[in-house]
Design a protein around this motif. Sequence first.
Motif, PDB file in Angstrom:
ATOM      1  N   HIS A  71       1.251  80.466  47.660  1.00  0.00           N
ATOM      2  CA  HIS A  71       1.416  80.074  49.473  1.00  0.00           C
ATOM      3  C   HIS A  71       1.389  78.562  49.112  1.00  0.00           C
ATOM      4  O   HIS A  71       0.563  77.911  48.741  1.00  0.00           O
ATOM      5  N   HIS A  72       2.202  77.834  49.973  1.00  0.00           N
ATOM      6  CA  HIS A  72       1.949  76.367  50.264  1.00  0.00           C
ATOM      7  C   HIS A  72       1.144  76.094  51.099  1.00  0.00           C
ATOM      8  O   HIS A  72       0.222  75.103  51.079  1.00  0.00           O
ATOM      9  N   TYR A  73       0.661  77.169  52.186  1.00  0.00           N
ATOM     10  CA  TYR A  73      -0.240  76.661  53.120  1.00  0.00           C
ATOM     11  C   TYR A  73      -0.992  77.905  53.613  1.00  0.00           C
ATOM     12  O   TYR A  73      -0.838  79.056  53.727  1.00  0.00           O
ATOM     13  N   VAL A  74      -2.244  77.657  53.429  1.00  0.00           N
ATOM     14  CA  VAL A  74      -3.435  78.578  54.071  1.00  0.00           C
ATOM     15  C   VAL A  74      -4.131  77.708  55.112  1.00  0.00           C
ATOM     16  O   VAL A  74      -4.380  76.831  54.903  1.00  0.00           O
ATOM     17  N   TYR A  75      -4.246  78.694  56.168  1.00  0.00           N
ATOM     18  CA  TYR A  75      -5.012  78.094  57.388  1.00  0.00           C
ATOM     19  C   TYR A  75      -6.124  79.049  57.598  1.00  0.00           C
ATOM     20  O   TYR A  75      -6.030  80.388  57.463  1.00  0.00           O
ATOM     21  N   VAL A  82      -4.611  82.777  57.886  1.00  0.00           N
ATOM     22  CA  VAL A  82      -3.336  82.709  57.907  1.00  0.00           C
ATOM     23  C   VAL A  82      -2.522  82.043  56.834  1.00  0.00           C
ATOM     24  O   VAL A  82      -2.951  81.033  56.515  1.00  0.00           O
ATOM     25  N   TYR A  83      -1.688  82.622  56.276  1.00  0.00           N
ATOM     26  CA  TYR A  83      -0.817  81.898  55.111  1.00  0.00           C
ATOM     27  C   TYR A  83       0.599  82.495  54.922  1.00  0.00           C
ATOM     28  O   TYR A  83       0.916  83.582  55.432  1.00  0.00           O
ATOM     29  N   TYR A  84       1.383  81.563  54.595  1.00  0.00           N
ATOM     30  CA  TYR A  84       2.817  81.945  54.488  1.00  0.00           C
ATOM     31  C   TYR A  84       3.422  80.928  53.435  1.00  0.00           C
ATOM     32  O   TYR A  84       2.908  80.054  52.929  1.00  0.00           O
ATOM     33  N   PHE A 158       1.293  86.461  55.999  1.00  0.00           N
ATOM     34  CA  PHE A 158       0.051  86.998  56.383  1.00  0.00           C
ATOM     35  C   PHE A 158      -0.944  86.573  57.255  1.00  0.00           C
ATOM     36  O   PHE A 158      -1.098  85.395  57.306  1.00  0.00           O
ATOM     37  N   ILE A 159      -1.508  87.382  58.213  1.00  0.00           N
ATOM     38  CA  ILE A 159      -2.773  87.338  58.857  1.00  0.00           C
ATOM     39  C   ILE A 159      -3.839  88.247  58.520  1.00  0.00           C
ATOM     40  O   ILE A 159      -3.362  89.383  58.641  1.00  0.00           O
TER      41      ILE A 159
END
Length: 185
Positions: A71-75, A82-84, A158-159
């Motif tokens: 995953h490039h981004y995890v928030y 949230v990650y995508y 995913f959330i």
Amino acid sequence: MIYCRHNCLMKKIHLMIICLLFCLDATSQQTASPDEVMQLTLPKGTEKLTKQQFNNDFSKRFSKTFVSDYHHYVYKKNGLLVYYLNIAVPAKMKKSLESDKKMIISLFGQLKTTVVDTSKIITVNNIRFLIIKFHENDDWYIRFSSDYDKGNKSINGFIEYKKTDDAEVSQYLHDLLQSMHFKDN
């Protein structure tokens, strides 16, 4: 002996689902940055997480998480994780969202602990998305994946959340999908 075989089979099925959910295999390529595929604006209050923050804040909150090094981004936003990622796949490996939906529902049907609550294909900003909402015990998940752009790229994410955050996650997903647009190739 029977328990061991059943347990090993369940672990293999879980591993297969994770791989299939993200369409990652040896021939797929991950883009260098999500911005190369999709433009999006994260809803207000969303904060980027470092690996350490994830480990401190979320790794113990969920019994199972799909966050990985891919995953490039995890928030996070409040209790939502949230990650995508964006991936490019060879044209011959592209599957329709309908095919993905059928395959994922079939795989989840083989797991006794995972329950699919809803699965639907929606269109937002002329982009079709497969949305699957499922839970395992007290952990709830929404998986979203887009159709492919002209360059065979899509966005998947995913959330993760708890049932008490159900109203917030619905609004968050709506706002997130509304902000997404494929970049011109």
